[in-house]
Design a protein around this motif. Structure first.
Motif, mmCIF file in Angstrom:
data_model
loop_
_atom_site.group_PDB
_atom_site.id
_atom_site.type_symbol
_atom_site.label_atom_id
_atom_site.label_comp_id
_atom_site.label_asym_id
_atom_site.label_seq_id
_atom_site.Cartn_x
_atom_site.Cartn_y
_atom_site.Cartn_z
ATOM 1 N N LEU A 292 0.654 -1.157 -0.046
ATOM 2 C CA LEU A 292 0.035 0.027 0.060
ATOM 3 C C LEU A 292 0.993 1.065 0.081
ATOM 4 O O LEU A 292 0.691 2.188 -0.695
ATOM 5 C CB LEU A 292 -0.963 -0.073 1.131
ATOM 6 C CG LEU A 292 -1.709 1.340 1.177
ATOM 7 C CD1 LEU A 292 -2.864 1.277 0.324
ATOM 8 C CD2 LEU A 292 -2.627 1.148 2.654
ATOM 9 N N ALA A 293 1.861 1.188 0.938
ATOM 10 C CA ALA A 293 2.885 2.359 0.745
ATOM 11 C C ALA A 293 3.569 2.627 -0.451
ATOM 12 O O ALA A 293 3.666 3.601 -0.862
ATOM 13 C CB ALA A 293 3.955 1.994 2.011
ATOM 14 N N ALA A 294 3.992 1.649 -1.351
ATOM 15 C CA ALA A 294 4.471 1.585 -2.580
ATOM 16 C C ALA A 294 3.479 2.262 -3.630
ATOM 17 O O ALA A 294 3.931 3.102 -4.152
ATOM 18 C CB ALA A 294 5.050 0.271 -3.098
ATOM 19 N N ALA A 295 2.205 1.641 -3.372
ATOM 20 C CA ALA A 295 1.270 2.172 -4.414
ATOM 21 C C ALA A 295 0.925 3.565 -4.128
ATOM 22 O O ALA A 295 1.036 4.540 -5.166
ATOM 23 C CB ALA A 295 -0.130 1.319 -4.162
ATOM 24 N N VAL A 296 0.951 4.189 -3.030
ATOM 25 C CA VAL A 296 0.779 5.565 -2.779
ATOM 26 C C VAL A 296 1.902 6.224 -3.239
ATOM 27 O O VAL A 296 1.664 7.435 -3.891
ATOM 28 C CB VAL A 296 0.637 5.646 -1.007
ATOM 29 C CG1 VAL A 296 0.798 7.274 -0.542
ATOM 30 C CG2 VAL A 296 -0.924 5.141 -0.685
ATOM 31 N N GLY A 297 3.058 5.980 -3.003
ATOM 32 C CA GLY A 297 4.187 6.291 -3.325
ATOM 33 C C GLY A 297 4.553 6.612 -4.819
ATOM 34 O O GLY A 297 4.838 7.590 -5.417
ATOM 35 N N VAL A 298 4.042 5.632 -5.688
ATOM 36 C CA VAL A 298 3.949 5.597 -7.061
ATOM 37 C C VAL A 298 3.160 6.575 -7.760
ATOM 38 O O VAL A 298 3.204 7.533 -8.320
ATOM 39 C CB VAL A 298 3.879 4.055 -7.700
ATOM 40 C CG1 VAL A 298 3.458 4.205 -9.251
ATOM 41 C CG2 VAL A 298 4.964 3.180 -7.601
ATOM 42 N N ALA A 299 1.865 6.590 -6.948
ATOM 43 C CA ALA A 299 0.771 7.508 -7.423
ATOM 44 C C ALA A 299 1.250 9.179 -7.137
ATOM 45 O O ALA A 299 1.000 9.815 -7.856
ATOM 46 C CB ALA A 299 -0.718 7.262 -6.599
ATOM 47 N N LEU A 300 1.922 9.300 -5.952
ATOM 48 C CA LEU A 300 2.428 10.601 -5.682
ATOM 49 C C LEU A 300 3.461 11.114 -6.749
ATOM 50 O O LEU A 300 3.425 11.952 -7.322
ATOM 51 C CB LEU A 300 2.897 10.615 -4.454
ATOM 52 C CG LEU A 300 3.603 12.000 -3.675
ATOM 53 C CD1 LEU A 300 2.345 12.921 -3.704
ATOM 54 C CD2 LEU A 300 4.164 11.606 -2.504
ATOM 55 N N ALA A 301 4.280 10.080 -7.116
ATOM 56 C CA ALA A 301 5.336 10.281 -8.156
ATOM 57 C C ALA A 301 4.836 10.564 -9.351
ATOM 58 O O ALA A 301 5.215 11.671 -10.167
ATOM 59 C CB ALA A 301 6.414 9.185 -8.259
ATOM 60 N N VAL A 302 4.001 9.987 -9.770
ATOM 61 C CA VAL A 302 3.127 10.103 -11.279
ATOM 62 C C VAL A 302 2.374 11.337 -11.088
ATOM 63 O O VAL A 302 2.537 12.032 -11.981
ATOM 64 C CB VAL A 302 2.226 8.737 -11.648
ATOM 65 C CG1 VAL A 302 1.161 9.224 -12.734
ATOM 66 C CG2 VAL A 302 2.783 7.687 -11.699
ATOM 67 N N GLY A 303 1.571 11.710 -9.955
ATOM 68 C CA GLY A 303 0.936 13.243 -9.811
ATOM 69 C C GLY A 303 1.712 14.173 -10.024
ATOM 70 O O GLY A 303 1.373 15.108 -10.619
ATOM 71 N N THR A 304 3.107 13.933 -9.279
ATOM 72 C CA THR A 304 3.987 15.007 -9.120
ATOM 73 C C THR A 304 4.543 15.444 -10.806
ATOM 74 O O THR A 304 4.806 16.558 -11.158
ATOM 75 C CB THR A 304 4.975 15.002 -8.179
ATOM 76 O OG1 THR A 304 4.564 14.535 -6.797
ATOM 77 C CG2 THR A 304 6.114 16.194 -8.176
ATOM 78 N N ALA A 305 4.898 14.241 -11.356
ATOM 79 C CA ALA A 305 5.330 14.522 -12.779
ATOM 80 C C ALA A 305 4.502 15.123 -13.530
ATOM 81 O O ALA A 305 4.531 15.941 -14.357
ATOM 82 C CB ALA A 305 5.994 12.791 -13.259
ATOM 83 N N ILE A 306 3.113 14.687 -13.509
ATOM 84 C CA ILE A 306 2.277 15.406 -14.439
ATOM 85 C C ILE A 306 1.916 16.618 -14.225
ATOM 86 O O ILE A 306 1.975 17.655 -15.141
ATOM 87 C CB ILE A 306 0.715 14.389 -14.314
ATOM 88 C CG1 ILE A 306 0.976 13.118 -14.941
ATOM 89 C CG2 ILE A 306 -0.263 15.160 -14.894
ATOM 90 C CD1 ILE A 306 -0.148 12.062 -14.700
ATOM 91 N N TRP A 307 2.039 17.091 -12.759
ATOM 92 C CA TRP A 307 1.746 18.325 -12.494
ATOM 93 C C TRP A 307 3.096 19.159 -12.933
ATOM 94 O O TRP A 307 2.727 20.355 -13.432
ATOM 95 C CB TRP A 307 1.634 18.365 -10.868
ATOM 96 C CG TRP A 307 1.580 19.888 -10.350
ATOM 97 C CD1 TRP A 307 0.721 20.908 -10.267
ATOM 98 C CD2 TRP A 307 2.541 20.437 -9.771
ATOM 99 N NE1 TRP A 307 1.183 22.007 -9.806
ATOM 100 C CE2 TRP A 307 2.380 21.944 -9.591
ATOM 101 C CE3 TRP A 307 4.102 20.189 -9.608
ATOM 102 C CZ2 TRP A 307 3.328 22.817 -9.025
ATOM 103 C CZ3 TRP A 307 5.110 21.175 -8.965
ATOM 104 C CH2 TRP A 307 4.455 22.561 -8.703
ATOM 105 N N GLY A 308 4.230 18.702 -12.700
ATOM 106 C CA GLY A 308 5.360 19.511 -13.196
ATOM 107 C C GLY A 308 5.359 19.762 -14.729
ATOM 108 O O GLY A 308 5.670 20.701 -15.206
ATOM 109 N N ILE A 309 4.942 18.537 -15.554
ATOM 110 C CA ILE A 309 4.841 18.726 -17.092
ATOM 111 C C ILE A 309 3.613 19.573 -17.423
ATOM 112 O O ILE A 309 3.848 20.780 -18.033
ATOM 113 C CB ILE A 309 4.557 17.381 -17.755
ATOM 114 C CG1 ILE A 309 5.824 16.553 -17.401
ATOM 115 C CG2 ILE A 309 4.102 17.670 -19.131
ATOM 116 C CD1 ILE A 309 5.652 15.078 -17.825
ATOM 117 N N ALA A 310 2.579 19.822 -16.685
ATOM 118 C CA ALA A 310 1.684 20.861 -16.796
ATOM 119 C C ALA A 310 2.114 22.068 -16.690
ATOM 120 O O ALA A 310 1.762 23.154 -17.369
ATOM 121 C CB ALA A 310 0.437 20.226 -16.108
#
Length: 94
Positions: free
Chosen positions: A71-89
């Protein structure tokens, strides 16, 4: 004679079966194996799909063994993907 009849269900089609004595049948089997190997090597989407399926199986097994770290890994991956998308936007918006 079809080259498919010399293969068992467990033999990959990139392997030349042993025991072929006819030189023409052996040449056909070698050609079929070479073409199958080239096709497998060139089919990148299929190979990527296989790797993704293997990863999903491993992730499910890990999640069953260790639910909290999974669960912690899934939250970490979701956070990383969200941060990457936010940065690109944000870069695109500038």
């Amino acid at each position: 004679m079809s080259s498919e009849s010399v293969y068992s269900s467990q033999t990959p089609n990139t392997v030349v079966p042993s025991g072929i004595t006819d030189p023409v049948a052996l040449a056909r089997a070698e050609l079929a194996a070479a073409l199958a190997a080239i096709e497998y090597k060139a089919n990148i989407p299929a190979r990527a799909s296989e790797k993704l399926q293997e990863g999903a199986v491993k992730a499910r097994a890990f999640a069953e063994r260790e639910p909290v770290p999974a669960l912690a890994a899934a939250v970490g991956v979701a956070l990383a993907v969200g941060t990457a998308i936010w940065g690109i936007a944000r870069l695109i918006a500038r």
